[in-house]
Scaffold this active site. Structure first.
Site, mmCIF file in Angstrom:
data_model
loop_
_atom_site.group_PDB
_atom_site.id
_atom_site.type_symbol
_atom_site.label_atom_id
_atom_site.label_comp_id
_atom_site.label_asym_id
_atom_site.label_seq_id
_atom_site.Cartn_x
_atom_site.Cartn_y
_atom_site.Cartn_z
ATOM 1 N N ARG A 87 1.163 -1.033 -0.048
ATOM 2 C CA ARG A 87 -0.228 0.300 0.293
ATOM 3 C C ARG A 87 0.864 1.002 -0.154
ATOM 4 O O ARG A 87 0.396 2.553 -0.127
ATOM 5 C CB ARG A 87 -1.297 0.494 1.635
ATOM 6 C CG ARG A 87 -2.481 -0.573 0.712
ATOM 7 C CD ARG A 87 -2.693 -0.002 2.628
ATOM 8 N NE ARG A 87 -4.442 0.276 2.596
ATOM 9 C CZ ARG A 87 -5.094 -1.327 2.096
ATOM 10 N NH1 ARG A 87 -4.475 -2.046 2.294
ATOM 11 N NH2 ARG A 87 -6.376 -1.018 2.400
ATOM 12 N N ARG A 171 -9.753 6.431 3.983
ATOM 13 C CA ARG A 171 -9.170 5.748 4.209
ATOM 14 C C ARG A 171 -8.803 5.878 1.891
ATOM 15 O O ARG A 171 -8.062 5.784 1.865
ATOM 16 C CB ARG A 171 -9.842 4.522 4.014
ATOM 17 C CG ARG A 171 -10.258 3.692 5.939
ATOM 18 C CD ARG A 171 -11.796 2.902 6.206
ATOM 19 N NE ARG A 171 -11.331 1.625 4.834
ATOM 20 C CZ ARG A 171 -12.673 0.825 4.798
ATOM 21 N NH1 ARG A 171 -13.700 0.993 5.262
ATOM 22 N NH2 ARG A 171 -12.493 -0.805 3.735
#
Ligand code: AP5
Ligand code: ZN
Length: 214
Positions: A87, A171
């Site tokens: 990520r 997020r």
């Protein structure tokens, strides 16, 4: 075969990963699932990550790279599906080094493209079976019998603490700031493929299969 499923929260990474496990015998490595397990079992690490995850922030590279390293050091399998990892660019570099050390290759990075409006809908309708992990959605993938999992019959169906509008916003911010640069990173490495994640679940599965069988 080792593949990465890359995409924003709610893009359908977990849903497609579970199908690939069933259809191709690959092993799913979801750092989100691993972190939630740590949280539920109340380990020291679980306590540290719980608040971070609830807010929608990323957990430190050190923690997630450690989790992945542990799994890669286990027994040899047919291949891994990396779901929700890497990520950050640091995580991508670490994965490259770990795979190289084991003499493994990265065969495909599949970017699942879904626009933000659809993500809100996906996340707010999601629920998961606490027993077997099957992922459902209020409208796009309801259970056949209300209140019970199709796969295992469990009635322990639950919603995630971070599936609320505020955490989702965070997020998404984290995704655009820290994760989306990986699209360029893997494009230049020559193994990026993009699929339309807005299509129906079966059609997305077909696009993913086409990439893997190319
Ligand atoms: P994680 O668990 O990885 O969550 P995420 O990336 O936000 O992804 P999601 O699980 O929300 O979505 P998904 O793409 O798997 O979609 P799904 O298949 O469920 O991470 C959670 C947290 O852990 C992070 O915020 C962070 O704090 C931490 N973390 C994890 N990994 C980390 C890392 N590497 N580094 C740092 N921190 C990390 O589908 C969503 C819904 O849509 C479901 O209801 C499903 O039924 C439905 N659906 C799926 N596909 C379709 C379709 N084609 N059409 C219609 N509906 C669909
Ligand atoms: Zn179940």
């Amino acid at each position: 075969t080792n593949i990465i499923l890359l995409g924003p929260p709610g893009a359908g990474k977990g849903t497609q990963a579970r199908r690939l496990v069933e259809e191709r015998g690959l092993v799913q490595l979801s750092t989100g699932d691993m972190l939630r397990e740590a949280k539920d079992s109340g380990t020291e690490m679980g306590k540290i990550v719980a608040d971070v995850m609830a807010r929608g922030d990323l957990v430190t590279d050190e923690i997630v790279i450690g989790l992945i390293e542990e799994k890669l050091d286990g027994e040899k399998v047919g291949g891994f599906i990396f779901d929700g990892f890497p990520r950050t660019l640091a995580q991508a570099d670490a994965l490259g080094a770990l795979l190289a050390r084991k003499g493994e290759t990265l065969d495909a990075v599949i970017e699942m493209r879904v626009d933000d409006a659809a993500l809100v809908d996906r996340i707010s309708g999601r629920f998961t079976c606490g027993a077997c992990g099957e992922v459902y959605h209020d409208t796009t993938k309801p259970t056949k019998i209300e209140g019970a999992c199709d796969e295992c019959g469990s009635t322990d169906l639950k919603r995630r603490a971070d599936d609320n509008a505020e955490s989702l916003r965070q997020r998404l911010m984290e995704y655009y700031k820290k994760t989306s640069p990986l699209i360029g990173y893997y494009y230049h490495a020559g193994n990026l493929a993009t699929v339309d994640g807005l299509a129906a679940i079966d059609d997305v599965a077909k696009s993913v299969a086409a990439v893997l069988d190319r």
